[in-house]
Design an enzyme around this catalytic site. Structure first.
Site, PDB file in Angstrom:
ATOM      1  N   GLY A 180       0.698  -1.295  -0.089  1.00 29.54           N
ATOM      2  CA  GLY A 180       0.031   0.255  -0.044  1.00 29.54           C
ATOM      3  C   GLY A 180       0.994   1.256  -0.063  1.00 29.54           C
ATOM      4  O   GLY A 180       0.493   2.234  -0.616  1.00 29.54           O
ATOM      5  N   GLU A 220       2.716  -8.368  -1.787  1.00 33.74           N
ATOM      6  CA  GLU A 220       1.609  -8.969  -1.479  1.00 33.74           C
ATOM      7  C   GLU A 220       1.375 -10.186  -1.741  1.00 33.74           C
ATOM      8  O   GLU A 220       0.978 -11.118  -0.961  1.00 33.74           O
ATOM      9  CB  GLU A 220       0.412  -8.182  -2.031  1.00 33.74           C
ATOM     10  CG  GLU A 220       0.057  -6.818  -1.546  1.00 33.74           C
ATOM     11  CD  GLU A 220       0.812  -5.782  -2.264  1.00 33.74           C
ATOM     12  OE1 GLU A 220       1.854  -5.993  -2.991  1.00 33.74           O
ATOM     13  OE2 GLU A 220       0.535  -4.596  -2.045  1.00 33.74           O
TER      14      GLU A 220
HETATM   15  N1  CAA Z   1       1.588  -3.889   8.783  1.00 34.17           N
HETATM   16  C1  CAA Z   1       1.559  -4.022  10.141  1.00 34.17           C
HETATM   17  N2  CAA Z   1       2.912  -3.711  10.753  1.00 34.17           N
HETATM   18  C2  CAA Z   1       3.827  -3.572  10.088  1.00 34.17           C
HETATM   19  C3  CAA Z   1       3.817  -3.585   8.777  1.00 34.17           C
HETATM   20  C4  CAA Z   1       2.554  -3.891   7.958  1.00 34.17           C
HETATM   21  N3  CAA Z   1       2.521  -3.826   6.849  1.00 34.17           N
HETATM   22  N4  CAA Z   1       4.878  -3.265   8.601  1.00 34.17           N
HETATM   23  C5  CAA Z   1       5.847  -3.122   9.493  1.00 34.17           C
HETATM   24  N5  CAA Z   1       5.173  -3.377  10.617  1.00 34.17           N
HETATM   25  C6  CAA Z   1       5.307  -3.304  11.837  1.00 34.17           C
HETATM   26  C7  CAA Z   1       6.136  -4.688  12.372  1.00 34.17           C
HETATM   27  O1  CAA Z   1       5.329  -5.481  12.660  1.00 34.17           O
HETATM   28  C8  CAA Z   1       6.909  -4.220  13.584  1.00 34.17           C
HETATM   29  O2  CAA Z   1       6.127  -4.145  14.851  1.00 34.17           O
HETATM   30  P1  CAA Z   1       6.504  -4.456  16.090  1.00 34.17           P
HETATM   31  O3  CAA Z   1       7.869  -3.595  16.401  1.00 34.17           O
HETATM   32  O4  CAA Z   1       5.425  -4.258  16.913  1.00 34.17           O
HETATM   33  O5  CAA Z   1       7.041  -6.029  16.159  1.00 34.17           O
HETATM   34  C9  CAA Z   1       7.358  -2.815  13.110  1.00 34.17           C
HETATM   35  O6  CAA Z   1       6.425  -2.469  12.140  1.00 34.17           O
HETATM   36  C10 CAA Z   1       8.633  -2.706  12.518  1.00 34.17           C
HETATM   37  O7  CAA Z   1       8.905  -3.462  11.595  1.00 34.17           O
HETATM   38  P2  CAA Z   1       9.985  -4.455  11.436  1.00 34.17           P
HETATM   39  O8  CAA Z   1      10.582  -4.910  12.989  1.00 34.17           O
HETATM   40  O9  CAA Z   1       9.680  -5.582  10.456  1.00 34.17           O
HETATM   41  O10 CAA Z   1      11.370  -3.856  10.726  1.00 34.17           O
HETATM   42  P3  CAA Z   1      12.301  -4.251   9.923  1.00 34.17           P
HETATM   43  O11 CAA Z   1      13.228  -2.952   9.703  1.00 34.17           O
HETATM   44  O12 CAA Z   1      12.992  -5.472  10.661  1.00 34.17           O
HETATM   45  O13 CAA Z   1      11.650  -4.628   8.489  1.00 34.17           O
HETATM   46  C11 CAA Z   1      10.217  -4.273   6.640  1.00 34.17           C
HETATM   47  C12 CAA Z   1      11.046  -3.685   7.654  1.00 34.17           C
HETATM   48  C13 CAA Z   1      11.069  -5.042   5.746  1.00 34.17           C
HETATM   49  C14 CAA Z   1       9.535  -3.126   5.937  1.00 34.17           C
HETATM   50  C15 CAA Z   1       9.051  -5.316   7.208  1.00 34.17           C
HETATM   51  O14 CAA Z   1       8.500  -4.522   8.385  1.00 34.17           O
HETATM   52  C16 CAA Z   1       8.211  -5.682   6.271  1.00 34.17           C
HETATM   53  O15 CAA Z   1       8.372  -6.553   5.644  1.00 34.17           O
HETATM   54  N6  CAA Z   1       6.782  -5.290   6.228  1.00 34.17           N
HETATM   55  C17 CAA Z   1       5.685  -5.729   5.740  1.00 34.17           C
HETATM   56  C18 CAA Z   1       5.545  -5.185   4.610  1.00 34.17           C
HETATM   57  C19 CAA Z   1       4.682  -5.674   3.541  1.00 34.17           C
HETATM   58  O16 CAA Z   1       4.457  -6.622   3.384  1.00 34.17           O
HETATM   59  N7  CAA Z   1       3.862  -4.691   2.944  1.00 34.17           N
HETATM   60  C20 CAA Z   1       2.578  -5.026   2.271  1.00 34.17           C
HETATM   61  C21 CAA Z   1       1.562  -5.142   3.351  1.00 34.17           C
HETATM   62  S1  CAA Z   1       0.054  -5.775   2.361  1.00 34.17           S
HETATM   63  C22 CAA Z   1      -0.680  -4.451   1.686  1.00 34.17           C
HETATM   64  O17 CAA Z   1      -0.007  -3.356   1.421  1.00 34.17           O
HETATM   65  C23 CAA Z   1      -1.871  -4.967   0.587  1.00 34.17           C
HETATM   66  C24 CAA Z   1      -2.361  -3.693  -0.304  1.00 34.17           C
HETATM   67  O18 CAA Z   1      -1.896  -3.592  -1.194  1.00 34.17           O
HETATM   68  C25 CAA Z   1      -3.285  -2.951  -0.155  1.00 34.17           C
END
Ligand code: CAA
Length: 259
Positions: free
Chosen positions: A110, A133
Site C-alpha cells: 500500500g 503482497e
Molecule cells: N502492517 C503492520 N505492521 C507492520 C507492517 C505492516 N505492513 N510493516 C511493518 N510493521 C510493523 C512490524 O510488525 C513491527 O512491529 P513490532 O515492532 O510491533 O513488531 C514494526 O512495524 C517494525 O517492523 P520490523 O521489525 O519488521 O522492521 P524491519 O526493519 O525488520 O523490517 C520491513 C522492515 C522489511 C518493511 C518489514 O517490516 C516488512 O516486511 N513489513 C511488511 C511489508 C509488507 O509486506 N507490506 C505489504 C502489506 S500488504 C498491502 O499493502 C496490501 C495492499 O496492497 C493494500
C-alpha cells in the site's frame, strides 16, 4: 478532526503532509486511513495550496496496509477494505494540485500504491520499493495492479508483482517508477524546490494540465485529444492566461492570481 498519525503544515503555497506512525513503519490502519481522508478533504478545500508533498516519519514512507488489520478478513471485508483504500488513493490522484511523493524509506505494498497515486516521486537513496503482497497470500489491493503497469509498463509490473521482490531507489529510477533519487539529507529540500517550481506557475494551467493527462490516459487518443482541446480552451477564460501572455509580450515577470 484531531489526527494522531497525520501531520500537516504549510510552507507558503506548498502543503506538507507527513505520515507519522513510525512504530509500525507508517502501515496504513483504519485510523490512519480516516485521518488521511479528512486531511485530504481539508487540502482540497484550501485554495491557497498550489502543490502538496507527501512524506513519512522514520524508516518508512509507508510499509503497506496494516497486516494485523487484514489477517482476520473474509471475502466481503477484504473487498470493502480494498474499495476504501482505492477511494483514498483516488482522492490523491484527483486533487487539483500536483502531488509529490518524497519517499524517505520503505514504500511497500500500500505504500508503493500511495506513491503511485502521486503525480511525481522523489526518493532518498535509502528508500525501498516493492509490491510484496503475493508473499502474504493476496494481490496488491489499493490499485497497484492497475497503476503500476500504467506507470512502468505491464512487463516490468508483472515481474515485480509476481516476485514480490523489494528493490532500491536506483532501480526504481531506472524503470521510471520515480523521477529522481537524492541523498537522504536532500530529500525534503529537493521536494520543496520542485513543489515551489510548480506552485509559481499559473494554478489553473497546472490543474487543467493534470486533468488532461490523467483523464486522457484513461481513454483512446482521439477522445484524449478532445479532452485536451477542452482544457486548453478553458485556460482562455482565466485572468492568468491574460496575465501570463501579457507579461511575456511586455517583457516583465507574470504575477498569477489563481483567477
Ligand atoms: N502492517 C503492520 N505492521 C507492520 C507492517 C505492516 N505492513 N510493516 C511493518 N510493521 C510493523 C512490524 O510488525 C513491527 O512491529 P513490532 O515492532 O510491533 O513488531 C514494526 O512495524 C517494525 O517492523 P520490523 O521489525 O519488521 O522492521 P524491519 O526493519 O525488520 O523490517 C520491513 C522492515 C522489511 C518493511 C518489514 O517490516 C516488512 O516486511 N513489513 C511488511 C511489508 C509488507 O509486506 N507490506 C505489504 C502489506 S500488504 C498491502 O499493502 C496490501 C495492499 O496492497 C493494500
Amino acid at each position: 478532526m484531531d489526527c494522531e498519525f497525520v501531520q500537516f503544515e504549510k510552507d507558503e503555497n506548498v502543503g506538507i503532509l507527513t505520515i507519522n506512525r513510525p512504530k509500525a513503519l507508517n502501515a496504513l490502519n483504519i485510523q490512519l486511513m480516516d485521518e488521511l481522508d479528512a486531511t485530504l478533504d481539508n487540502i482540497a478545500a484550501d485554495a491557497e495550496i498550489y502543490a502538496l508533498i507527501i512524506t513519512g516519519v522514520g524508516k518508512g514512507f509507508m510499509a503497506g496496509a496494516d497486516i494485523a488489520t487484514m489477517k482476520p478478513m473474509d471475502y466481503e471485508q477484504g473487498k470493502a477494505y480494498g474499495i476504501k483504500g482505492c477511494a483514498l488513493f483516488q482522492k490523491i490522484e484527483d486533487l487539483d494540485i500536483p502531488v509529490i511523493a518524497a519517499v524517505n524509506g520503505f514504500a511497500l505494498g500500500g505504500g508503493n500504491e500511495l506513491m503511485l497515486s502521486c503525480d511525481v516521486a522523489i526518493a532518498s537513496e535509502k528508500a525501498k520499493f516493492g509490491q510484496p503482497e503475493v508473499g502474504l497470500g493476496i494481490t496488491p489491493g489499493f490499485a497497484g495492479t492497475q497503476r503500476l503497469p500504467r506507470i512502468v509498463g505491464p512487463r516490468v509490473a508483472k515481474e515485480l508483482i509476481y516476485s514480490g521482490r523489494v528493490f532500491g531507489a536506483a532501480e526504481a529510477e531506472k524503470i521510471g517508477l520515480i523521477n529522481k533519487v537524492v541523498p537522504p539529507e536532500e530529500l525534503m529540500e529537493t521536494a520543496k524546490s520542485m513543489a515551489r517550481s510548480f506552485a509559481k506557475m499559473a494554478p489553473f494551467a497546472v490543474k487543467y494540465a493534470k486533468k488532461a493527462i490523467n483523464e486522457g490516459l484513461q481513454t483512446d487518443i482521439d477522445h484524449a485529444v478532445k479532452i485536451e482541446n477542452d482544457y486548453f480552451g478553458k485556460c482562455f477564460s482565466t485572468n492568468d492566461q491574460e496575465e501570463g501572455m501579457g507579461a511575456f509580450l511586455e517583457k516583465r515577470k507574470a504575477t498569477f492570481t489563481n483567477k
